[in-house]
Design a protein around this motif. Structure first.
Motif, PDB file in Angstrom:
ATOM      1  N   ALA A   1       0.841  -1.201   0.000  1.00 38.99           N
ATOM      2  CA  ALA A   1       0.000   0.000   0.000  1.00 38.99           C
ATOM      3  C   ALA A   1       0.871   1.244   0.000  1.00 38.99           C
ATOM      4  O   ALA A   1       2.021   1.223   0.447  1.00 38.99           O
ATOM      5  CB  ALA A   1      -0.933   0.010   1.209  1.00 38.99           C
ATOM      6  N   VAL A   2       0.310   2.326  -0.483  1.00 41.71           N
ATOM      7  CA  VAL A   2       1.027   3.591  -0.583  1.00 41.71           C
ATOM      8  C   VAL A   2       0.113   4.727  -0.143  1.00 41.71           C
ATOM      9  O   VAL A   2      -1.105   4.646  -0.268  1.00 41.71           O
ATOM     10  CB  VAL A   2       1.523   3.821  -2.034  1.00 41.71           C
ATOM     11  N   ARG A   3       0.711   5.750   0.413  1.00 37.19           N
ATOM     12  CA  ARG A   3      -0.034   6.973   0.683  1.00 37.19           C
ATOM     13  C   ARG A   3       0.958   8.125   0.617  1.00 37.19           C
ATOM     14  O   ARG A   3       2.160   7.927   0.794  1.00 37.19           O
ATOM     15  CB  ARG A   3      -0.740   6.944   2.025  1.00 37.19           C
ATOM     16  N   ASN A   4       0.446   9.314   0.371  1.00 40.60           N
ATOM     17  CA  ASN A   4       1.343  10.455   0.393  1.00 40.60           C
ATOM     18  C   ASN A   4       1.258  11.125   1.761  1.00 40.60           C
ATOM     19  O   ASN A   4       0.636  10.591   2.671  1.00 40.60           O
ATOM     20  CB  ASN A   4       1.035  11.429  -0.747  1.00 40.60           C
ATOM     21  N   SER A   5       1.878  12.243   1.891  1.00 35.45           N
ATOM     22  CA  SER A   5       1.927  12.895   3.197  1.00 35.45           C
ATOM     23  C   SER A   5       0.541  13.384   3.593  1.00 35.45           C
ATOM     24  O   SER A   5      -0.367  13.483   2.767  1.00 35.45           O
ATOM     25  CB  SER A   5       2.920  14.055   3.177  1.00 35.45           C
ATOM     26  N   GLY A   6       0.412  13.681   4.842  1.00 29.00           N
ATOM     27  CA  GLY A   6      -0.893  14.116   5.325  1.00 29.00           C
ATOM     28  C   GLY A   6      -1.738  12.929   5.707  1.00 29.00           C
ATOM     29  O   GLY A   6      -1.280  11.795   5.700  1.00 29.00           O
ATOM     30  N   ASN A   7      -2.959  13.170   6.010  1.00 24.84           N
ATOM     31  CA  ASN A   7      -3.829  12.113   6.510  1.00 24.84           C
ATOM     32  C   ASN A   7      -4.685  11.543   5.387  1.00 24.84           C
ATOM     33  O   ASN A   7      -5.905  11.486   5.477  1.00 24.84           O
ATOM     34  CB  ASN A   7      -4.705  12.674   7.621  1.00 24.84           C
ATOM     35  N   THR A   8      -4.035  11.146   4.335  1.00 21.87           N
ATOM     36  CA  THR A   8      -4.752  10.610   3.182  1.00 21.87           C
ATOM     37  C   THR A   8      -4.905   9.105   3.315  1.00 21.87           C
ATOM     38  O   THR A   8      -4.135   8.450   4.016  1.00 21.87           O
ATOM     39  CB  THR A   8      -3.993  10.932   1.891  1.00 21.87           C
ATOM     40  N   PRO A   9      -5.911   8.539   2.652  1.00 25.73           N
ATOM     41  CA  PRO A   9      -6.120   7.093   2.776  1.00 25.73           C
ATOM     42  C   PRO A   9      -5.055   6.292   2.042  1.00 25.73           C
ATOM     43  O   PRO A   9      -4.402   6.779   1.133  1.00 25.73           O
ATOM     44  CB  PRO A   9      -7.503   6.886   2.146  1.00 25.73           C
ATOM     45  N   LEU A  10      -4.926   5.064   2.450  1.00 21.62           N
ATOM     46  CA  LEU A  10      -4.010   4.155   1.782  1.00 21.62           C
ATOM     47  C   LEU A  10      -4.601   3.711   0.447  1.00 21.62           C
ATOM     48  O   LEU A  10      -5.801   3.520   0.314  1.00 21.62           O
ATOM     49  CB  LEU A  10      -3.779   2.912   2.649  1.00 21.62           C
ATOM     50  N   VAL A  11      -3.735   3.522  -0.507  1.00 20.31           N
ATOM     51  CA  VAL A  11      -4.116   2.916  -1.787  1.00 20.31           C
ATOM     52  C   VAL A  11      -3.453   1.545  -1.819  1.00 20.31           C
ATOM     53  O   VAL A  11      -2.234   1.439  -1.683  1.00 20.31           O
ATOM     54  CB  VAL A  11      -3.647   3.778  -2.974  1.00 20.31           C
ATOM     55  N   PHE A  12      -4.256   0.519  -2.016  1.00 22.21           N
ATOM     56  CA  PHE A  12      -3.760  -0.843  -1.927  1.00 22.21           C
ATOM     57  C   PHE A  12      -3.541  -1.467  -3.298  1.00 22.21           C
ATOM     58  O   PHE A  12      -4.243  -1.154  -4.267  1.00 22.21           O
ATOM     59  CB  PHE A  12      -4.771  -1.713  -1.165  1.00 22.21           C
ATOM     60  N   GLY A  13      -2.575  -2.384  -3.345  1.00 22.28           N
ATOM     61  CA  GLY A  13      -2.465  -3.264  -4.496  1.00 22.28           C
ATOM     62  C   GLY A  13      -3.514  -4.347  -4.390  1.00 22.28           C
ATOM     63  O   GLY A  13      -4.257  -4.420  -3.411  1.00 22.28           O
ATOM     64  N   LYS A  14      -3.570  -5.219  -5.395  1.00 22.94           N
ATOM     65  CA  LYS A  14      -4.596  -6.253  -5.425  1.00 22.94           C
ATOM     66  C   LYS A  14      -4.291  -7.430  -4.520  1.00 22.94           C
ATOM     67  O   LYS A  14      -5.141  -8.311  -4.352  1.00 22.94           O
ATOM     68  CB  LYS A  14      -4.803  -6.723  -6.859  1.00 22.94           C
ATOM     69  N   GLY A  15      -3.087  -7.460  -3.967  1.00 27.22           N
ATOM     70  CA  GLY A  15      -2.748  -8.527  -3.042  1.00 27.22           C
ATOM     71  C   GLY A  15      -2.030  -9.684  -3.707  1.00 27.22           C
ATOM     72  O   GLY A  15      -2.195  -9.941  -4.907  1.00 27.22           O
ATOM     73  N   THR A  16      -1.218 -10.361  -2.907  1.00 24.36           N
ATOM     74  CA  THR A  16      -0.530 -11.584  -3.350  1.00 24.36           C
ATOM     75  C   THR A  16      -0.802 -12.667  -2.332  1.00 24.36           C
ATOM     76  O   THR A  16      -0.550 -12.487  -1.137  1.00 24.36           O
ATOM     77  CB  THR A  16       0.989 -11.368  -3.465  1.00 24.36           C
ATOM     78  N   ARG A  17      -1.307 -13.771  -2.820  1.00 25.96           N
ATOM     79  CA  ARG A  17      -1.591 -14.904  -1.943  1.00 25.96           C
ATOM     80  C   ARG A  17      -0.335 -15.751  -1.828  1.00 25.96           C
ATOM     81  O   ARG A  17       0.114 -16.351  -2.811  1.00 25.96           O
ATOM     82  CB  ARG A  17      -2.725 -15.743  -2.530  1.00 25.96           C
ATOM     83  N   LEU A  18       0.275 -15.768  -0.646  1.00 26.35           N
ATOM     84  CA  LEU A  18       1.454 -16.596  -0.398  1.00 26.35           C
ATOM     85  C   LEU A  18       0.993 -17.923   0.201  1.00 26.35           C
ATOM     86  O   LEU A  18       0.321 -17.942   1.234  1.00 26.35           O
ATOM     87  CB  LEU A  18       2.415 -15.890   0.561  1.00 26.35           C
ATOM     88  N   SER A  19       1.332 -19.002  -0.471  1.00 28.39           N
ATOM     89  CA  SER A  19       0.994 -20.332   0.016  1.00 28.39           C
ATOM     90  C   SER A  19       2.289 -21.084   0.290  1.00 28.39           C
ATOM     91  O   SER A  19       3.080 -21.314  -0.635  1.00 28.39           O
ATOM     92  CB  SER A  19       0.172 -21.093  -1.022  1.00 28.39           C
ATOM     93  N   VAL A  20       2.501 -21.438   1.532  1.00 32.16           N
ATOM     94  CA  VAL A  20       3.713 -22.165   1.910  1.00 32.16           C
ATOM     95  C   VAL A  20       3.378 -23.650   1.983  1.00 32.16           C
ATOM     96  O   VAL A  20       2.457 -24.063   2.697  1.00 32.16           O
ATOM     97  CB  VAL A  20       4.264 -21.675   3.249  1.00 32.16           C
TER      98      VAL A  20
END
Lengths: 113, 117
Positions: A92-111
């Motif tokens: 996830a990424v956000r810029n300065s200030g109290n802005t919301p996070l922007v998420f990637g679509k996720g990676t499913r790690l299976s061990v």
């Protein structure tokens, strides 16, 4: 506007093997970068973050990530995975200030044992 | 770290009823709370941002009359899904940030699984 790309939707790996989960971002301003882990039917737990300073950040559970500004990447690594690391991982990424996070679509790690 | 409590963890309701989800910051004052929605095997999508003392700011495509958000105090935010329909079934997650916390860190609740029959 910011965006996050997680290149792999699923990553299977054998127990005790190393793993790298890839994350690239785009932004026109300086950003803060995060990795979160989500276990089934649970909320998100912060693994690690990059705010400033050293580009190599260490997090919980033996994970680390390296911020590479020139490649706009923030890949997550662990030298030896355990069965308990099986989960969904979000960059996830956000810029300065109290802005919301922007998420990637996720990676499913299976061990795999 | 800071604790965010979200209740209920799971709710099943009939179509047409309303459901309220609570998000509480237990050991800090949450000046900003965020509500996310997550579909199966997908990422979190921001629904709205709620700042203390202000009306919530909704993301494009989110119906504010259907998803009512109230930031009642510095420790409580609620999301009410009004006249719920089966397509509203999803995993809803809140997060909070506050002045006294580590800068730029959001803390997440455990999520609420909503199933509308």
């Amino acid at each position: 506007a910011q965006s996050v790309t997680q290149l792999d939707s699923q990553v299977p790996v054998f127990e005790e093997a190393p793993v790298e989960l890839r994350c690239n971002y785009s932004s026109s301003v300086s950003v803060y970068l995060f990795w979160y882990v989500q276990y089934p039917n649970q909320g998100l737990q912060l693994l690690l973050k990059y705010l400033s300073g050293s580009t190599l950040v260490k997090g919980i559970n033996g994970f680390e990530a390296e911020f590479n500004k020139s490649q706009t990447s923030f890949h997550l690594r662990k030298p030896s995975v355990h069965i308990s690391d099986t989960a969904e991982y979000f960059c996830a990424v956000r810029n300065s200030g109290n802005t919301p996070l922007v998420f990637g679509k996720g990676t499913r790690l299976s061990v795999i044992a | 770290g800071a604790v965010v409590s979200q209740h209920p963890s799971r709710v099943i309701c009939k179509s047409g009823t309303s459901v309220k989800i609570e998000c509480r910051s237990l050991d800090f004052q949450a000046t900003t709370m965020f509500w996310y929605r997550q579909f199966p095997k997908q990422s979190l999508m921001l629904m709205a941002t709620s700042n203390e003392g202000s009306k919530a700011t909704y993301e494009q495509g989110v119906e504010k009359d259907k998803f009512l958000i109230n930031h009642a105090s510095l420790t409580l935010s609620t999301l009410t899904v009004t006249s719920a329909h089966p397509e509203d079934s999803s995993f809803y997650i809140c997060s909070a940030s506050g002045r006294t916390l580590a800068k730029n860190i959001q803390y997440f609740g455990a999520g609420t699984r909503l199933s509308v029959l």
